[in-house]
Enzyme design. Structure first.
Site, mmCIF file in Angstrom:
data_model
loop_
_atom_site.group_PDB
_atom_site.id
_atom_site.type_symbol
_atom_site.label_atom_id
_atom_site.label_comp_id
_atom_site.label_asym_id
_atom_site.label_seq_id
_atom_site.Cartn_x
_atom_site.Cartn_y
_atom_site.Cartn_z
ATOM 1 N N ARG A 1 -3.254 4.728 -2.099
ATOM 2 C CA ARG A 1 -3.305 3.278 -1.453
ATOM 3 C C ARG A 1 -2.971 2.252 -2.633
ATOM 4 N NH1 ARG A 1 -5.671 -0.039 2.489
ATOM 5 N NH2 ARG A 1 -6.523 -2.073 1.506
ATOM 6 N N GLU B 1 1.647 3.791 3.075
ATOM 7 C CA GLU B 1 2.035 3.258 4.364
ATOM 8 C C GLU B 1 3.616 3.380 4.330
ATOM 9 O OE1 GLU B 1 0.258 -0.389 4.432
ATOM 10 O OE2 GLU B 1 -1.871 0.554 4.165
ATOM 11 N N HIS C 1 0.764 -1.254 -0.193
ATOM 12 C CA HIS C 1 -0.047 -0.087 -0.033
ATOM 13 C C HIS C 1 0.910 1.147 0.078
ATOM 14 C CE1 HIS C 1 -3.258 -2.524 1.681
ATOM 15 N NE2 HIS C 1 -3.460 -2.501 0.549
ATOM 16 N N HIS D 1 2.838 -3.522 6.883
ATOM 17 C CA HIS D 1 1.740 -2.407 6.566
ATOM 18 C C HIS D 1 1.793 -1.482 7.582
ATOM 19 C CE1 HIS D 1 -0.781 -4.494 3.183
ATOM 20 N NE2 HIS D 1 0.323 -5.458 3.681
ATOM 21 N N GLU E 1 0.879 -4.898 10.981
ATOM 22 C CA GLU E 1 0.484 -3.364 10.941
ATOM 23 C C GLU E 1 1.511 -2.644 12.091
ATOM 24 O OE1 GLU E 1 -1.779 -2.192 8.734
ATOM 25 O OE2 GLU E 1 -2.962 -4.014 8.434
#
Ligand code: ARG
Ligand code: ZN
Length: 415
Positions: A230, A183, A180, A301, A378
């Site tokens: 994104r 990020e 993405h 991410h 994440e």
């Protein structure tokens, strides 16, 4: 009379690339909407009408971007339904402007002294990241090699760095970042991990295959056009206006299921078919051709601080989920100590812990490649800055990411 004719190519004015205009987020806000039960449907409704743009969220809180012209109506809409929210970032453009101070002179000095521009106090363009990978392979050819596993939609190479001492019977581990585009902490952390592994190569316990930027076109576009982009940059429709496929919905396991969209304009557009995109197809082709013994697949991410294991396509878990949960908890412990700020990472299967989303890389790695330890991590933060994590958080966050890599490595050596 003969007149001298100028050669044609001398008179053709080189087509100057007109830079697309940079999108501004002046007056845009990040809101955390606290949703109880059914209220989440109101937010989903606003997302579908395009009145807000969802950043992340689960069934208790959703972070949404609200553009300035939408603020009054969204505010009224939520108030009328007694949905509570907090303004987390009052002006996104201000946050963006302060996120990444770059000292170009210091970088040039670094490049002259070291032969590359990589460091971890600022976010870097793709060129610097790729330059760093090339530098490593030229400087440490015994342990580092770069290969391009394919090209992006716009023709940028997908550069994988292999870090290996060439020892037999060690597990292989895949690490990627930047699926993405927005990020930024992900490629920054992944290159930090590379730096550590190379500098400590006498202790390598695995062969690492690292792709720091899965989505190079999108990544560059976040610097030049839209900081909050994104998806990748493909044009799926003939004559259509909407650009981009969500690469983490484009993998070939349970493609097109929950948490995906068939509409090219949506942020979660899954593409026209499984592996329709060159970026995901390149990863598939790489694995199909590789003989390495992959035991770990880590895809980084942001944001939210989660360690997620399959499945993402539905609220179910794989048969060996207890192993994934245990190693996830161990990694969370290691991450908590590593970054110096006691960061809490939540562990769980992704559909239950975060939201259901089919066609993700982790599910495919687990189901199709049969790689035991497949995680989506994440990174920071938990919403104060969201995607616009100031550059001074790179090093502490990357230390946490590294701790996860080392913990997973240890487990892979014991399989
Ligand atoms: N934030 C990630 C995404 O939206 C989470 C992916 C988790 N994995 C999954 N297979 N859903 O892509
Ligand atoms: Zn992501």
């Amino acid at each position: 009379i003969e007149t001298e004719v100028e050669p044609l190519d001398a008179v053709i004015v080189k087509a100057v690339e007109i830079p697309e205009e940079k999108i501004t987020y002046e007056g845009s806000q990040l809101w955390r909407v606290n949703v109880a039960g059914e209220q989440v449907d109101f937010v989903n409704y606003l997302q579908e009408t395009g009145e807000v743009s969802k950043w992340t969220g689960n069934d208790s809180a959703v972070d949404v971007l609200v553009r300035p012209d939408m603020i009054p109506r969204v505010s009224r809409f939520l108030r009328e339904r007694e949905v509570k929210y907090d303004v987390i970032i009052p002006d996104l453009q201000q946050a963006i402007d302060q996120e990444n101070p770059v000292d170009e002179e210091a970088l040039e000095e670094l490049a002259g002294r070291k032969g590359h521009r990589m460091e971890w106090t600022s976010y870097h363009h793709l060129e610097d990241i790729h330059g760093y990978l090339d530098y490593l392979s030229e400087t440490y050819p015994e342990i580092c090699s770069v290969m391009s596993i394919g090209n992006s939609v716009e023709g940028r190479p997908l550069k994988v760095l292999r870090i290996s001492r060439g020892e037999p019977n060690v597990p292989a581990i895949w690490i990627d970042g930047g699926i993405h585009a927005r990020e930024w902490i992900s490629p920054a952390s992944v290159t930090y991990i590379i730096n550590y592994l190379v500098e400590n190569s006498d202790e390598l316990k695995a062969d690492y295959y690292v792709l720091p930027v899965v989505n190079p076109d999108g990544y560059e576009y976040t610097f030049r056009g839209d900081r909050l982009w994104r998806k990748n940059r493909s044009s799926p429709e003939k004559g259509g206006v909407c650009i981009g496929v969500d690469l983490n919905r484009n993998f070939g396991y349970r493609w097109g299921g929950l948490g995906t969209s068939k509409q090219p304009c949506r942020e979660i557009f899954a593409g026209t078919g499984p592996f329709s995109e060159p970026e995901t197809a390149a990863i598939k082709n790489f694995f199909d051709a590789s003989a390495a013994d992959f035991k770990g697949y880590l895809t980084f991410h942001s944001y939210g601080q989660y360690i997620l294991y399959p499945w993402g396509y539905d609220r179910r878990v794989p048969p060996d989920y207890a192993d994934l949960e245990r190693l996830g908890q161990q990694s969370a412990q290691a991450m908590k100590s590593a970054g110096g700020s006691g960061s809490i990472y939540t562990v769980g299967n992704s559909a239950t812990t975060l939201y259901a989303a089919a066609g993700g890389a982790d599910d495919w790695a687990k189901a199709y490649l049969k790689i035991k330890y497949a995680y989506t991590i994440e990174l920071r933060d938990k919403g104060k800055h969201g995607f616009i994590l100031p550059a001074n958080y790179i090093i502490p966050t990357a230390k946490e990411a590294l701790a996860a890599v080392l913990t997973v490595t240890e487990a892979c050596t014991k399989l």
